[in-house]
Write a protein that holds these residues in place. Sequence first.
Motif, PDB file in Angstrom:
ATOM      1  N   VAL A  80      50.575 -86.217  34.608  1.00  0.00           N
ATOM      2  CA  VAL A  80      51.848 -86.129  35.328  1.00  0.00           C
ATOM      3  C   VAL A  80      51.823 -84.920  36.259  1.00  0.00           C
ATOM      4  CG1 VAL A  80      54.352 -86.013  35.151  1.00  0.00           C
ATOM      5  CG2 VAL A  80      53.032 -87.134  33.343  1.00  0.00           C
ATOM      6  N   THR A  81      52.120 -85.159  37.516  1.00  0.00           N
ATOM      7  CA  THR A  81      52.269 -84.102  38.507  1.00  0.00           C
ATOM      8  C   THR A  81      53.755 -83.874  38.751  1.00  0.00           C
ATOM      9  OG1 THR A  81      50.177 -84.624  39.609  1.00  0.00           O
ATOM     10  CG2 THR A  81      51.804 -83.393  40.890  1.00  0.00           C
ATOM     11  N   LEU A  82      54.205 -82.644  38.548  1.00  0.00           N
ATOM     12  CA  LEU A  82      55.605 -82.301  38.813  1.00  0.00           C
ATOM     13  C   LEU A  82      55.711 -81.738  40.222  1.00  0.00           C
ATOM     14  CD1 LEU A  82      58.549 -81.877  37.927  1.00  0.00           C
ATOM     15  CD2 LEU A  82      57.849 -79.631  37.033  1.00  0.00           C
ATOM     16  N   VAL A  83      56.397 -82.465  41.091  1.00  0.00           N
ATOM     17  CA  VAL A  83      56.650 -82.004  42.460  1.00  0.00           C
ATOM     18  C   VAL A  83      58.060 -81.416  42.446  1.00  0.00           C
ATOM     19  CG1 VAL A  83      56.679 -82.645  44.894  1.00  0.00           C
ATOM     20  CG2 VAL A  83      55.195 -83.880  43.292  1.00  0.00           C
ATOM     21  N   ILE A 104      52.342 -81.165  31.275  1.00  0.00           N
ATOM     22  CA  ILE A 104      52.162 -81.437  32.701  1.00  0.00           C
ATOM     23  C   ILE A 104      50.717 -81.184  33.106  1.00  0.00           C
ATOM     24  CG2 ILE A 104      52.611 -79.145  33.691  1.00  0.00           C
ATOM     25  CD1 ILE A 104      54.252 -82.390  34.877  1.00  0.00           C
ATOM     26  N   ARG A 105      50.206 -81.946  34.056  1.00  0.00           N
ATOM     27  CA  ARG A 105      48.825 -81.784  34.507  1.00  0.00           C
ATOM     28  C   ARG A 105      48.732 -80.924  35.766  1.00  0.00           C
ATOM     29  NH1 ARG A 105      44.736 -85.154  32.851  1.00  0.00           N
ATOM     30  NH2 ARG A 105      46.103 -85.318  31.040  1.00  0.00           N
ATOM     31  N   GLU A 106      49.745 -80.977  36.618  1.00  0.00           N
ATOM     32  CA  GLU A 106      49.731 -80.201  37.866  1.00  0.00           C
ATOM     33  C   GLU A 106      51.164 -79.949  38.307  1.00  0.00           C
ATOM     34  OE1 GLU A 106      47.956 -80.466  42.470  1.00  0.00           O
ATOM     35  OE2 GLU A 106      47.805 -82.177  41.124  1.00  0.00           O
ATOM     36  N   ILE A 107      51.391 -78.790  38.935  1.00  0.00           N
ATOM     37  CA  ILE A 107      52.705 -78.455  39.481  1.00  0.00           C
ATOM     38  C   ILE A 107      52.559 -78.242  40.980  1.00  0.00           C
ATOM     39  CG2 ILE A 107      54.633 -76.826  39.471  1.00  0.00           C
ATOM     40  CD1 ILE A 107      52.536 -76.618  36.479  1.00  0.00           C
ATOM     41  N   VAL A 108      53.399 -78.931  41.750  1.00  0.00           N
ATOM     42  CA  VAL A 108      53.390 -78.791  43.208  1.00  0.00           C
ATOM     43  C   VAL A 108      54.753 -78.246  43.638  1.00  0.00           C
ATOM     44  CG1 VAL A 108      53.145 -79.961  45.428  1.00  0.00           C
ATOM     45  CG2 VAL A 108      51.799 -80.732  43.456  1.00  0.00           C
ATOM     46  N   PRO A 109      54.844 -76.949  43.963  1.00  0.00           N
ATOM     47  CA  PRO A 109      56.116 -76.428  44.473  1.00  0.00           C
ATOM     48  C   PRO A 109      56.290 -76.806  45.934  1.00  0.00           C
ATOM     49  CG  PRO A 109      54.485 -74.667  44.341  1.00  0.00           C
ATOM     50  CD  PRO A 109      53.816 -75.915  43.843  1.00  0.00           C
ATOM     51  N   VAL A 110      57.481 -77.300  46.285  1.00  0.00           N
ATOM     52  CA  VAL A 110      57.735 -77.707  47.667  1.00  0.00           C
ATOM     53  C   VAL A 110      59.032 -77.080  48.168  1.00  0.00           C
ATOM     54  CG1 VAL A 110      56.456 -79.883  47.562  1.00  0.00           C
ATOM     55  CG2 VAL A 110      58.857 -79.839  46.869  1.00  0.00           C
TER      56      VAL A 110
END
Length: 249
Positions: A80-83, A104-110
């Motif tokens: 799961v990638t959390l955007v 969670i596998r990856e975090i993408v801050p936007v």
Amino acid sequence: MNLPRFYCREALSPGAHVELPEPVARHAVRVLRLAPGASLVLFDGRGGEYTARIERIERDRVHVELGAWRDVEREAPLSVTLVQALQAGDKMDFTIQKAVELGIREIVPVDSRRSVMRLAGERAAKRVAHWQGVAASACEQCGRNQVPMVAPLEKLENWLARPVRPGTLRLMLAPDATATLSALAPATDIQLLIGAEGGLDPAEMAAAHQAGFQAVRLGPRVLRTETAGLAALAALQMLWGDFGGLGDV
């Protein structure tokens, strides 16, 4: 009693003699008050973990001897990638810490249009490095040996324009959506888009929909940004991950 666990960026190997990174050593000595001879566990984020023993302490410098490598993983079966749109104050720290604990596998801050906090340039890079440290510390606490990556900050519209892996389920939370997680077909590769304090604005939701995101809701209540992603992640782990379903209850 569980042994203290520490993350070390440098590659580790059985039998090696290493000096703990300064922040780790300071925590071991000043907070945990570990002494020579104490046992601990080290991991380098490449998978597995090492038993270790403190050889000597020189003020805040801690020298350890590594023991055997253990093929131990505590990763979720879901990728799961959390955007996550930027949150104000310390909410991002909280969200990242708890998301790591939840698998969670990856975090993408936007950076979204309704984000209260604004970051750019060197300030953004420093904050991302800080969040990466938060993720590593969360792994120390929860037993994970693979540290989720925190991606560089970018504008939401730029991230949405990136290609997506085939078979990825793209979800965004919206309180007025009609679909629910339980109505979806199970998936193992998921991207979860969460807005800031004011949610995603209509143009961003339209762009996300155009990029393949489905709107779903979590019950009849409106959740805060720091609650929404974590609640959705826990629900996904219960439905298809290791909180139940595919794993042990």
